[in-house]
Motif scaffolding. Structure first.
Motif, mmCIF file in Angstrom:
data_model
loop_
_atom_site.group_PDB
_atom_site.id
_atom_site.type_symbol
_atom_site.label_atom_id
_atom_site.label_comp_id
_atom_site.label_asym_id
_atom_site.label_seq_id
_atom_site.Cartn_x
_atom_site.Cartn_y
_atom_site.Cartn_z
ATOM 1 N N ASP A 123 0.809 -1.217 0.000
ATOM 2 C CA ASP A 123 0.000 0.000 0.000
ATOM 3 C C ASP A 123 0.841 1.266 0.000
ATOM 4 O O ASP A 123 0.303 2.372 0.116
ATOM 5 N N LEU A 124 2.142 1.112 -0.134
ATOM 6 C CA LEU A 124 3.025 2.268 -0.111
ATOM 7 C C LEU A 124 2.874 3.074 -1.395
ATOM 8 O O LEU A 124 2.681 2.518 -2.481
ATOM 9 N N ASP A 125 2.931 4.389 -1.270
ATOM 10 C CA ASP A 125 2.856 5.274 -2.429
ATOM 11 C C ASP A 125 3.920 4.877 -3.460
ATOM 12 O O ASP A 125 5.068 4.610 -3.110
ATOM 13 N N SER A 126 3.533 4.841 -4.734
ATOM 14 C CA SER A 126 4.427 4.345 -5.784
ATOM 15 C C SER A 126 5.703 5.188 -5.891
ATOM 16 O O SER A 126 6.778 4.664 -6.190
ATOM 17 N N TYR A 127 5.581 6.503 -5.635
ATOM 18 C CA TYR A 127 6.771 7.356 -5.709
ATOM 19 C C TYR A 127 7.782 6.968 -4.639
ATOM 20 O O TYR A 127 8.969 6.821 -4.913
ATOM 21 N N LEU A 128 7.295 6.774 -3.397
ATOM 22 C CA LEU A 128 8.196 6.374 -2.320
ATOM 23 C C LEU A 128 8.731 4.971 -2.560
ATOM 24 O O LEU A 128 9.900 4.686 -2.303
ATOM 25 N N TYR A 129 7.864 4.093 -3.049
ATOM 26 C CA TYR A 129 8.275 2.707 -3.294
ATOM 27 C C TYR A 129 9.444 2.661 -4.280
ATOM 28 O O TYR A 129 10.419 1.934 -4.070
ATOM 29 N N GLN A 130 9.359 3.427 -5.342
ATOM 30 C CA GLN A 130 10.422 3.434 -6.351
ATOM 31 C C GLN A 130 11.715 4.040 -5.817
ATOM 32 O O GLN A 130 12.792 3.817 -6.376
ATOM 33 N N ASP A 131 11.609 4.821 -4.736
ATOM 34 C CA ASP A 131 12.766 5.552 -4.222
ATOM 35 C C ASP A 131 13.461 4.837 -3.065
ATOM 36 O O ASP A 131 14.447 5.334 -2.529
ATOM 37 N N ILE A 132 12.964 3.646 -2.661
ATOM 38 C CA ILE A 132 13.538 2.945 -1.513
ATOM 39 C C ILE A 132 14.956 2.464 -1.822
ATOM 40 O O ILE A 132 15.212 1.831 -2.846
ATOM 41 N N LYS A 133 15.867 2.757 -0.901
ATOM 42 C CA LYS A 133 17.262 2.312 -1.032
ATOM 43 C C LYS A 133 17.583 1.187 -0.052
ATOM 44 O O LYS A 133 18.289 0.237 -0.395
ATOM 45 N N ARG A 134 17.075 1.294 1.169
ATOM 46 C CA ARG A 134 17.236 0.259 2.189
ATOM 47 C C ARG A 134 15.922 0.102 2.930
ATOM 48 O O ARG A 134 15.195 1.076 3.118
ATOM 49 N N VAL A 135 15.645 -1.125 3.381
ATOM 50 C CA VAL A 135 14.401 -1.388 4.097
ATOM 51 C C VAL A 135 14.679 -2.310 5.279
ATOM 52 O O VAL A 135 15.541 -3.194 5.213
ATOM 53 N N PHE A 136 13.927 -2.079 6.358
ATOM 54 C CA PHE A 136 14.070 -2.884 7.564
ATOM 55 C C PHE A 136 12.675 -3.127 8.124
ATOM 56 O O PHE A 136 11.966 -2.186 8.473
ATOM 57 N N VAL A 137 12.254 -4.397 8.180
ATOM 58 C CA VAL A 137 10.944 -4.777 8.698
ATOM 59 C C VAL A 137 11.153 -5.542 9.998
ATOM 60 O O VAL A 137 11.907 -6.506 10.037
ATOM 61 N N PHE A 138 10.478 -5.122 11.061
ATOM 62 C CA PHE A 138 10.716 -5.721 12.371
ATOM 63 C C PHE A 138 9.419 -5.736 13.165
ATOM 64 O O PHE A 138 8.337 -5.421 12.647
ATOM 65 N N GLY A 139 9.504 -6.102 14.441
ATOM 66 C CA GLY A 139 8.334 -6.195 15.306
ATOM 67 C C GLY A 139 7.921 -7.644 15.508
ATOM 68 O O GLY A 139 8.199 -8.516 14.671
ATOM 69 N N ARG A 140 7.229 -7.916 16.617
ATOM 70 C CA ARG A 140 6.832 -9.292 16.932
ATOM 71 C C ARG A 140 5.953 -9.884 15.842
ATOM 72 O O ARG A 140 6.005 -11.073 15.563
ATOM 73 N N ASN A 141 5.121 -9.039 15.229
ATOM 74 C CA ASN A 141 4.251 -9.486 14.151
ATOM 75 C C ASN A 141 4.689 -8.906 12.807
ATOM 76 O O ASN A 141 3.895 -8.824 11.874
ATOM 77 N N SER A 142 5.955 -8.507 12.735
ATOM 78 C CA SER A 142 6.492 -7.898 11.504
ATOM 79 C C SER A 142 5.620 -6.753 11.035
ATOM 80 O O SER A 142 5.329 -6.618 9.842
ATOM 81 N N ASP A 143 5.184 -5.913 11.976
ATOM 82 C CA ASP A 143 4.252 -4.833 11.663
ATOM 83 C C ASP A 143 4.885 -3.455 11.785
ATOM 84 O O ASP A 143 4.185 -2.456 11.938
ATOM 85 N N CYS A 144 6.207 -3.385 11.724
ATOM 86 C CA CYS A 144 6.929 -2.103 11.777
ATOM 87 C C CYS A 144 7.891 -2.038 10.592
ATOM 88 O O CYS A 144 8.580 -3.019 10.298
ATOM 89 N N VAL A 145 7.938 -0.882 9.945
ATOM 90 C CA VAL A 145 8.792 -0.719 8.770
ATOM 91 C C VAL A 145 9.583 0.579 8.884
ATOM 92 O O VAL A 145 9.028 1.624 9.247
ATOM 93 N N ILE A 146 10.866 0.500 8.592
ATOM 94 C CA ILE A 146 11.705 1.681 8.418
ATOM 95 C C ILE A 146 12.387 1.554 7.063
ATOM 96 O O ILE A 146 12.917 0.496 6.737
ATOM 97 N N PHE A 147 12.337 2.620 6.259
ATOM 98 C CA PHE A 147 13.051 2.559 4.982
ATOM 99 C C PHE A 147 13.748 3.880 4.705
ATOM 100 O O PHE A 147 13.364 4.939 5.202
ATOM 101 N N ILE A 148 14.812 3.792 3.912
ATOM 102 C CA ILE A 148 15.631 4.944 3.553
ATOM 103 C C ILE A 148 15.518 5.150 2.048
ATOM 104 O O ILE A 148 15.593 4.198 1.270
ATOM 105 N N THR A 149 15.329 6.395 1.626
ATOM 106 C CA THR A 149 15.208 6.710 0.206
ATOM 107 C C THR A 149 16.564 7.107 -0.361
ATOM 108 O O THR A 149 17.543 7.296 0.371
ATOM 109 N N ASN A 150 16.593 7.259 -1.677
ATOM 110 C CA ASN A 150 17.847 7.588 -2.351
ATOM 111 C C ASN A 150 18.398 8.953 -1.957
ATOM 112 O O ASN A 150 19.602 9.190 -2.042
ATOM 113 N N ASN A 151 17.520 9.881 -1.546
ATOM 114 C CA ASN A 151 17.998 11.198 -1.105
ATOM 115 C C ASN A 151 18.260 11.243 0.395
ATOM 116 O O ASN A 151 18.316 12.311 0.997
#
Length: 484
Positions: free
Chosen positions: A17-45
């Motif tokens: 459900d992530l916005d397509s602009y942000l999705y295309q710009d993801i450089k690194r991603v980290f998914v965590f949490g007991r139910n894998s329900d937390c996301v941190i991501f870094i964009t190219n800028n």
């Protein structure tokens, strides 16, 4: 490790459900949490975003959100933007972030001191904005690791600092008192440590000479010391690098996996789900070799998971074992991740249903030799099928499919043309590659003489049409490569 962008949505459904602009710009991603329900991501800028379950403010997005809010839309972590963050690690309700220049930031729960923030200001509280750990500002940190409620940091000098919950001696300091400030693990300060890892309540370190050290909780034998004691609060050498050199180590919830320089896989600790891959469910309190036909290149596990993965030196498909959905894989299974939209897979499923009247795949046997079946959004196949599409995969992709999390900070890459990330520059690059041919053609046509102007126009027009067609085909191929 890496994930290809075209496989990102399939591997991590929370990104769908992530916005397509942000999705295309993801450089690194980290998914965590007991139910894998937390996301941190870094964009190219170099902007850092987070969303999901904000337990104890672990998303680091500030005071505008309650600690228990479910954040649906990605929010900027302003304190981390522009910091060149390269690695995250997560505990039960706290996170650490490491920058490229070796600085550490922490946020979330500080109940046991796991954020290493000043005792007078932050004791027992939760921090919802990442704070730099000032007591480590003069150290260059090259590695971070989190257990459930404790944290470790590895410096460029090979020294380990630990802080947080220490009830099981998981800080390795010789006592069981919690620490609210980073404390040197002095027993290993001359061992030149190159890698650290944490389980839920135990810790592991690997030295440059290949020695493997463990300390902390030991109820399941996860320290590999062979003794039936609940914990050990000082580091113990489990594997001597002079006899058996270890090159990589990883921790699951209550087990440890290690790979030697010659590609042998070892494990010890809890084996209730088959996460040691020995073919049984018996816990192992000493390191045991996992018999495999191929040599292992690298391994992957998570402090909050009972799934294990190992990638062979061929670096194609990965071996998975342990908890897989609602089922247990007692021996390593060679896996291929198959796209559900692939027509060849739909054909294979129809064949499977007609032959066995079931859409499940037999992937392992229990202790009574009864087949274990798996219902998931991908297939794990033991045998190759001519109708199946060959598909490369890596450990992170399989781990994300099984656990909905990435286990570690994962770099996102393009499958093709990844050296030219911007579409404009890719088009320009393609045009430049064609210019010499066009220029050469132009010089040759001008030197030719034609008796009839109509012939000249026809031939020139034909060459131009041919160039347009060639360029158009190249552009279509380029754009097709970038369709997700």
């Amino acid at each position: 490790m890496t994930l290809e962008r075209r496989k990102l949505r399939r591997s991590i459904p929370i990104l769908n459900d992530l916005d397509s602009y942000l999705y295309q710009d993801i450089k690194r991603v980290f998914v965590f949490g007991r139910n894998s329900d937390c996301v941190i991501f870094i964009t190219n800028n170099d902007h850092v975003y987070s969303y999901g379950r904000n337990n104890c403010g672990c998303l680091g997005i500030g005071n505008d959100y309650d600690n228990q809010d479910l954040i649906v839309e990605p929010q900027k972590i302003h304190r981390l933007c522009g910091r060149k963050i390269v690695e995250f690690s997560a505990g039960r309700n706290h996170i650490l972030a490491r920058s490229k220049n070796g600085k550490i930031f922490a946020c979330g729960s500080n109940e046991f001191g796991q954020l290493a923030l000043p005792l007078d200001d932050y004791a027992g509280s939760s921090i919802n904005i990442p704070q730099q750990i000032q007591s480590l500002r003069n150290e260059h940190i090259i590695g971070i690791a989190c257990g459930a409620f404790h944290s470790l940091a590895l410096t460029k000098r090979g020294i380990i600092y630990g802080w947080g919950f220490n009830f099981w001696g998981q800080l390795g300091l010789g006592d069981n008192h919690n620490r609210f400030a980073p404390t040197i693990l002095r027993q290993l300060q001359h061992e030149n440590i190159v890698e650290i890892a944490c389980g839920q309540h135990h810790s592991v370190a690997l030295s440059r000479k290949g020695h493997l050290f463990t300390w902390g909780h030991n109820a399941y034998g996860q320290l590999g010391i062979g003794e039936r004691i609940n914990y050990r609060n000082i580091p113990t050498k489990v594997i001597d690098g002079n006899d058996f050199i270890i090159k990589q180590v990883t921790c699951g919830q209550n087990h440890v996996l290690a790979v030697s320089v010659d590609g042998q896989l070892l494990g010890f600790g809890s084996n209730y789900y088959g996460q040691l891959g020995t073919g049984s469910r018996r816990n192992e309190s000493l390191p045991v070799r996992i018999c495999l036909d191929e040599k292992i290149n690298d391994i992957l596990a998570s402090p909050f998971s009972n799934t294990s993965l190992a990638r062979t030196k061929k670096k194609r498909n990965s071996l998975v074992f342990g908890k897989c959905g609602d089922h247990w894989l007692l021996t390593p299974i060679d896996t291929k991740i198959i796209d559900d939209n692939d027509e060849s897979i739909n054909h294979h499923r129809k064949q499977q249903q007609s032959s066995s009247n079931s859409s499940n795949s037999i992937i392992s046997l229990d202790e009574n030799n009864n087949p274990l079946l798996l219902r998931t959004n991908f297939l794990l196949e033991q045998q190759k099928s001519p109708t199946m599409k060959k598909n490369k995969s890596n450990s992170h992709e399989i781990f994300a499919n099984i656990n909905q999390s990435t286990a570690h900070t994962t770099k996102v890459v393009r499958s093709n043309y990844h050296h030219h990330q911007n579409l404009f520059w890719q088009i320009l690059y393609l045009m430049k590659s064609k210019l010499p041919k066009i220029k050469q053609h132009s010089t040759t046509t001008t030197t030719k003489t034609f008796d009839n102007d109509d012939d000249h126009m026809d031939q020139t027009s034909g060459h131009l049409n041919q160039n347009r067609k060639h360029f158009s085909n190249g552009m279509n191929k380029l754009l097709n490569h970038h369709r997700i």
